[in-house]
Write an enzyme that holds these catalytic residues in place. Structure first.
Site, short mmCIF file in Angstrom:
data_model
loop_
_atom_site.label_atom_id
_atom_site.label_comp_id
_atom_site.label_asym_id
_atom_site.label_seq_id
_atom_site.Cartn_x
_atom_site.Cartn_y
_atom_site.Cartn_z
N GLY A 212 -38.86 -78.04 -37.15
CA GLY A 212 -39.08 -79.58 -37.48
C GLY A 212 -40.37 -79.96 -36.30
O GLY A 212 -41.26 -80.53 -36.68
N ARG A 213 -39.86 -79.64 -35.11
CA ARG A 213 -40.64 -80.32 -34.10
C ARG A 213 -42.04 -79.70 -34.35
O ARG A 213 -43.14 -80.27 -34.02
CB ARG A 213 -40.26 -79.87 -32.68
CG ARG A 213 -38.90 -80.89 -32.47
CD ARG A 213 -38.32 -80.33 -31.18
NE ARG A 213 -37.05 -81.21 -30.87
CZ ARG A 213 -35.86 -80.57 -31.22
NH1 ARG A 213 -35.60 -79.60 -31.69
NH2 ARG A 213 -34.76 -81.66 -30.71
N HIS B 64 -40.08 -72.04 -43.04
CA HIS B 64 -38.93 -72.08 -41.91
C HIS B 64 -38.95 -70.67 -41.17
O HIS B 64 -38.10 -70.12 -41.00
CB HIS B 64 -37.78 -72.20 -42.71
CG HIS B 64 -36.79 -72.89 -41.74
ND1 HIS B 64 -36.50 -74.40 -41.67
CD2 HIS B 64 -35.56 -72.34 -40.80
CE1 HIS B 64 -35.54 -74.68 -40.89
NE2 HIS B 64 -35.12 -73.64 -40.54
N SER C 93 -29.04 -77.20 -43.80
CA SER C 93 -28.18 -77.95 -44.26
C SER C 93 -28.25 -79.17 -44.90
O SER C 93 -29.11 -79.93 -44.45
CB SER C 93 -27.19 -78.54 -42.96
OG SER C 93 -26.16 -79.20 -43.16
N TYR D 281 -37.84 -89.01 -44.66
CA TYR D 281 -38.59 -87.97 -44.42
C TYR D 281 -38.03 -86.52 -44.83
O TYR D 281 -38.42 -85.60 -45.60
CB TYR D 281 -38.63 -87.61 -42.85
CG TYR D 281 -39.28 -86.19 -42.13
CD1 TYR D 281 -40.55 -86.02 -42.55
CD2 TYR D 281 -38.52 -85.66 -41.28
CE1 TYR D 281 -40.98 -84.88 -41.93
CE2 TYR D 281 -39.09 -84.54 -40.94
CZ TYR D 281 -40.39 -84.21 -41.16
OH TYR D 281 -40.77 -83.02 -40.51
N GLY E 261 -36.32 -75.09 -34.07
CA GLY E 261 -37.63 -75.88 -33.76
C GLY E 261 -38.66 -75.98 -34.84
O GLY E 261 -39.79 -76.26 -34.54
N ALA F 158 -43.44 -78.29 -36.90
CA ALA F 158 -44.23 -78.82 -38.05
C ALA F 158 -44.98 -80.05 -37.67
O ALA F 158 -46.01 -80.35 -38.22
CB ALA F 158 -43.21 -79.06 -39.29
#
Length: 242
Positions: free
Chosen positions: A176-177, A169, A123, A205, A174, A179
Site C-alpha cells: 500500500g505504501r 500485490h 483481508s 479507498y 508494504g 503503491a
C-alpha cells in the site's frame, strides 16, 4: 473528469518557480502529511504531531519501534522518489525494489525489495492476488504497459499504475505504501502536487480498489483521486492566493 485539476495546475505553473523558502515550507508540510496519512491507512498509531517529532529525531514513548521506523522509512522513500524525478531517470524495476526496500528497512530485512515467495489473501477484499509463481510475469507486463502508456492523461496513468500494482500485490508487506509512492511519483513527474489520501478516506479507498480489482470498475477510484488531488492544491492556493 480531470478538467478542474488541469485548470489548477495551469494556475500553479504560472507561479513557478516557487521561492526557495516557499518550496521548502511546502515540502516539509507535504512530507509530514503524506507520511502520517499513508502510514495511518495501514494501521500505524502515531498521531500527526507524533509523526512530526519522530521525523525530527525524537522518540515517542509508548509507541513501537516498528511505528517509528515506518515514519522514518517513509520520509526516506519520498526523498528517493523526489531524487528520481529531479534526475529525470526513467522508472524501472530496480527503482521500484529500492523504494520497497526503503519502506521495510529495519522492519523486515528478509523481504525488503524482494517479490513475495508465497500466496497471500487480502483481508476483507473480494479479490485474491495472483499466485506468487506469476509475480515476475505480471510485473513484466505492468512495466511493459507503463512504458507504452505515455498517451494517457497523467492522472489516469498514475491511477492505473497504482491500482494494477496493488492488484498484483508483488510484495509480502508494504504494498500500500509503495503503491501510493508510485501514484505520486507519476503525478509529481508531470508537475501535479502529490495526492495525499487521508486516513478518513480509508474505507472509500479500499472499496474503490476492490471495485477495480473485482469487477473492473475504475470510476470510484478515479473519482476519489480527483477529490484528493483537488485538496492537494489547497496549500499552494493558500500561499500563492489563486
Amino acid at each position: 473528469m480531470f478538467e478542474k485539476i488541469d485548470e489548477l495546475k495551469t494556475e500553479l505553473d504560472r507561479h513557478r518557480p516557487l521561492s526557495p523558502s516557499m518550496a521548502k515550507n511546502l515540502q516539509e508540510d507535504l512530507i509530514l502529511r503524506w507520511t502520517y496519512h499513508s502510514n495511518a491507512i495501514e494501521g500505524n498509531t502515531l498521531t500527526l504531531l507524533e509523526t512530526k517529532v519522530v521525523l525530527e529525531g525524537v522518540t515517542v514513548g509508548g509507541k513501537s519501534l516498528r511505528e517509528h521506523f515506518e515514519a522514518i522509512n517513509h520520509k526516506q522513500a519520498i526523498e528517493f522518489v523526489e531524487q528520481i524525478i529531479q534526475n529525470q531517470e526513467p522508472f524501472n524495476e530496480w527503482q521500484l525494489k529500492n523504494i520497497h526496500q526503503l519502506i521495510l528497512s529495519n522492519i523486515d530485512t528478509d523481504n525488503a525489495g524482494r517479490y513475495r515467495t508465497q500466496n497471500v489473501i487480502i483481508s476483507g477484499a473480494s479479490h485474491t492476488p495472483p499466485d506468487f509463481l506469476l509475480i515476475d510475469d505480471k510485473m513484466r507486463e505492468l512495466f511493459a504497459w507503463y512504458d507504452s502508456a505515455d498517451s494517457l492523461h497523467p492522472v489516469e496513468r498514475a491511477c492505473r499504475l497504482h491500482s494494477e500494482f496493488v492488484i498484483i500485490h508483488p510484495f509480502i508487506d508494504g504494498n500500500g505504501r509503495t503503491a501510493r509512492l508510485l501514484l505520486n511519483f507519476e503525478l509529481m513527474k508531470a508537475g501535479y502536487p502529490p495526492c495525499v489520501i487521508t486516513v478518513d478516506k480509508r474505507l472509500a479507498y479500499y472499496e474503490a480498489l476492490d471495485n477495480w480489482a473485482s469487477v473492473g470498475d475504475k470510476s470510484l477510484f478515479f473519482s476519489l483521486i480527483n477529490k484528493c488531488l483537488l485538496e492537494s492544491f489547497k496549500p499552494y492556493q493558500l500561499l500563492l492566493k489563486f
